[in-house]
Design a protein around this motif. Structure first.
Motif, mmCIF file in Angstrom:
data_model
loop_
_atom_site.group_PDB
_atom_site.id
_atom_site.type_symbol
_atom_site.label_atom_id
_atom_site.label_comp_id
_atom_site.label_asym_id
_atom_site.label_seq_id
_atom_site.Cartn_x
_atom_site.Cartn_y
_atom_site.Cartn_z
ATOM 1 N N LEU A 76 37.338 44.304 46.041
ATOM 2 C CA LEU A 76 37.479 45.358 45.043
ATOM 3 C C LEU A 76 36.797 46.643 45.491
ATOM 4 C CD1 LEU A 76 38.506 46.197 42.270
ATOM 5 C CD2 LEU A 76 36.412 45.241 41.274
ATOM 6 N N GLU A 77 35.649 46.516 46.164
ATOM 7 C CA GLU A 77 34.934 47.703 46.627
ATOM 8 C C GLU A 77 35.780 48.502 47.612
ATOM 9 O OE1 GLU A 77 30.791 48.936 48.943
ATOM 10 O OE2 GLU A 77 31.074 46.873 48.243
ATOM 11 N N VAL A 78 36.380 47.806 48.562
ATOM 12 C CA VAL A 78 37.236 48.471 49.543
ATOM 13 C C VAL A 78 38.454 49.092 48.854
ATOM 14 C CG1 VAL A 78 38.787 48.107 51.513
ATOM 15 C CG2 VAL A 78 36.504 47.107 51.517
ATOM 16 N N ALA A 79 39.093 48.331 47.980
ATOM 17 C CA ALA A 79 40.305 48.806 47.312
ATOM 18 C C ALA A 79 40.045 50.069 46.506
ATOM 19 C CB ALA A 79 40.873 47.712 46.415
ATOM 20 N N GLN A 80 38.947 50.086 45.753
ATOM 21 C CA GLN A 80 38.644 51.256 44.925
ATOM 22 C C GLN A 80 38.227 52.458 45.755
ATOM 23 O OE1 GLN A 80 35.957 49.117 41.980
ATOM 24 N NE2 GLN A 80 37.067 50.462 40.601
ATOM 25 N N GLU A 81 37.351 52.245 46.729
ATOM 26 C CA GLU A 81 36.884 53.368 47.539
ATOM 27 C C GLU A 81 38.018 53.963 48.361
ATOM 28 O OE1 GLU A 81 33.358 54.485 50.732
ATOM 29 O OE2 GLU A 81 33.149 52.742 49.411
ATOM 30 N N LEU A 82 38.925 53.104 48.802
ATOM 31 C CA LEU A 82 40.064 53.559 49.590
ATOM 32 C C LEU A 82 41.069 54.331 48.746
ATOM 33 C CD1 LEU A 82 41.551 53.306 52.391
ATOM 34 C CD2 LEU A 82 42.683 51.293 51.411
ATOM 35 N N GLY A 83 41.137 53.996 47.450
ATOM 36 C CA GLY A 83 42.214 54.520 46.617
ATOM 37 C C GLY A 83 43.509 53.805 46.925
ATOM 38 N N SER A 97 41.234 39.831 35.282
ATOM 39 C CA SER A 97 40.560 40.413 34.110
ATOM 40 C C SER A 97 39.362 41.250 34.538
ATOM 41 C CB SER A 97 40.127 39.321 33.135
ATOM 42 O OG SER A 97 39.263 38.389 33.756
ATOM 43 N N HIS A 98 38.626 40.784 35.525
ATOM 44 C CA HIS A 98 37.490 41.561 36.040
ATOM 45 C C HIS A 98 37.986 42.851 36.684
ATOM 46 C CE1 HIS A 98 33.546 42.316 37.872
ATOM 47 N NE2 HIS A 98 34.221 42.692 38.941
ATOM 48 N N ARG A 107 45.956 53.106 37.245
ATOM 49 C CA ARG A 107 46.206 51.671 37.094
ATOM 50 C C ARG A 107 46.647 51.055 38.426
ATOM 51 N NH1 ARG A 107 49.887 47.665 35.963
ATOM 52 N NH2 ARG A 107 49.333 46.231 34.300
ATOM 53 N N PRO A 108 45.900 50.068 38.928
ATOM 54 C CA PRO A 108 46.277 49.451 40.196
ATOM 55 C C PRO A 108 47.290 48.336 40.019
ATOM 56 C CG PRO A 108 44.249 48.474 39.422
ATOM 57 C CD PRO A 108 44.627 49.537 38.411
ATOM 58 N N LEU A 109 48.027 48.055 41.081
ATOM 59 C CA LEU A 109 48.818 46.834 41.137
ATOM 60 C C LEU A 109 47.865 45.662 41.351
ATOM 61 C CD1 LEU A 109 51.750 47.867 43.493
ATOM 62 C CD2 LEU A 109 52.035 46.896 41.212
ATOM 63 N N VAL A 110 48.044 44.604 40.592
ATOM 64 C CA VAL A 110 47.201 43.420 40.751
ATOM 65 C C VAL A 110 48.092 42.211 41.012
ATOM 66 C CG1 VAL A 110 45.530 41.876 39.669
ATOM 67 C CG2 VAL A 110 45.381 44.350 39.275
ATOM 68 N N LEU A 127 47.651 39.756 32.879
ATOM 69 C CA LEU A 127 46.925 40.871 33.472
ATOM 70 C C LEU A 127 47.345 41.140 34.908
ATOM 71 C CD1 LEU A 127 43.397 39.959 32.080
ATOM 72 C CD2 LEU A 127 44.950 41.712 31.231
ATOM 73 N N SER A 128 48.264 40.332 35.419
ATOM 74 C CA SER A 128 48.739 40.461 36.795
ATOM 75 C C SER A 128 50.102 41.133 36.811
ATOM 76 C CB SER A 128 48.840 39.077 37.445
ATOM 77 O OG SER A 128 47.618 38.374 37.331
ATOM 78 N N ASP A 129 50.349 41.930 37.858
ATOM 79 C CA ASP A 129 51.640 42.601 37.996
ATOM 80 C C ASP A 129 52.660 41.750 38.731
ATOM 81 O OD1 ASP A 129 51.141 45.318 36.844
ATOM 82 O OD2 ASP A 129 49.566 45.311 38.356
#
Length: 212
Positions: A76-83, A97-98, A107-110, A127-129
């Protein structure tokens, strides 16, 4: 860059440097996109967050160039920081959910991997795409799984959910069409493209099988 969260993607490349067997993973990714890959997931489980992020930045330059969503596997850290466009997690990773609580704008694809039918009843599904059906057939690239779903497994899951299904696990040109006919919406591949001497041709042929 905004991406379609309705998940219209049909050919999904899961890539790591190791899976590319000595060929530059950035070269493989770009040729695969040109051949027809719609979405890419970077899976580097063994790297530190710093190195994972560095690789992801390099790959994102290519995916952004072609307007292709980049998904990060289980970090999650990599995904968010990367955009990144989104994140894919398994049954034993951080939960959808987390992710929704920690990362809600944009809104990200999950993606969420399904390893047994009981998962289809849990609160993570809405909660999943999209759902990863893993593995359809056993494969050397992923050895920590429980269920080999087979074609009947895809049929069974398709009857139980309307979520987009991304099938992964030893999918190649000879069985791709049957996996789609069983109910998968999208094919995710590793070796069929990363292990090919011609990633562009491999992607092109797989995409044609999907579109038949």
């Amino acid at each position: 860059m905004d991406f379609d969260t309705s998940f219209p993607y049909q050919l999904y490349l899961v890539i790591s440097e190791q899976d590319c067997r000595g060929i530059n993973y950035l070269h493989v990714a770009e040729r695969a996109i040109i051949g027809g890959v719609d979405i890419i997931q970077l899976r580097e489980k063994e790297l530190t967050t710093r190195l994972y992020l560095a690789k992801a930045h390099q790959l994102k330059e290519i995916t952004d160039k072609y307007g292709i969503p980049l998904i990060i596997n289980d970090n999650l850290e990599v995904a968010q920081e990367l955009g990144a466009a989104g994140i894919h997690v398994g049954n034993h990773d951080i939960s959808p959910s987390h992710i929704r609580k920690a990362w809600y704008s944009p809104r990200p694809l999950v993606g969420y991997s399904i390893e047994n039918l009981e998962q289809l009843k849990n609160e993570q599904i809405p909660l999943s795409d999209y759902l990863g059906i893993s593995p359809v057939f056993n494969t050397e690239t992923k050895k920590d799984t429980i269920t080999e779903w087979g074609l009947e497994g895809i049929v069974n899951i398709r009857q139980r959910t309307d979520k987009p299904l991304v099938a992964i696990g030893n999918i190649h040109i000879q069985n791709a069409r049957r996996v789609i006919q069983a109910g998968a919406d999208c094919l995710a591949v590793v070796s069929a493209i990363c292990g090919s001497e011609n990633p562009e041709k491999a992607a092109f042929e797989l995409k044609n099988e999907i579109l038949k």
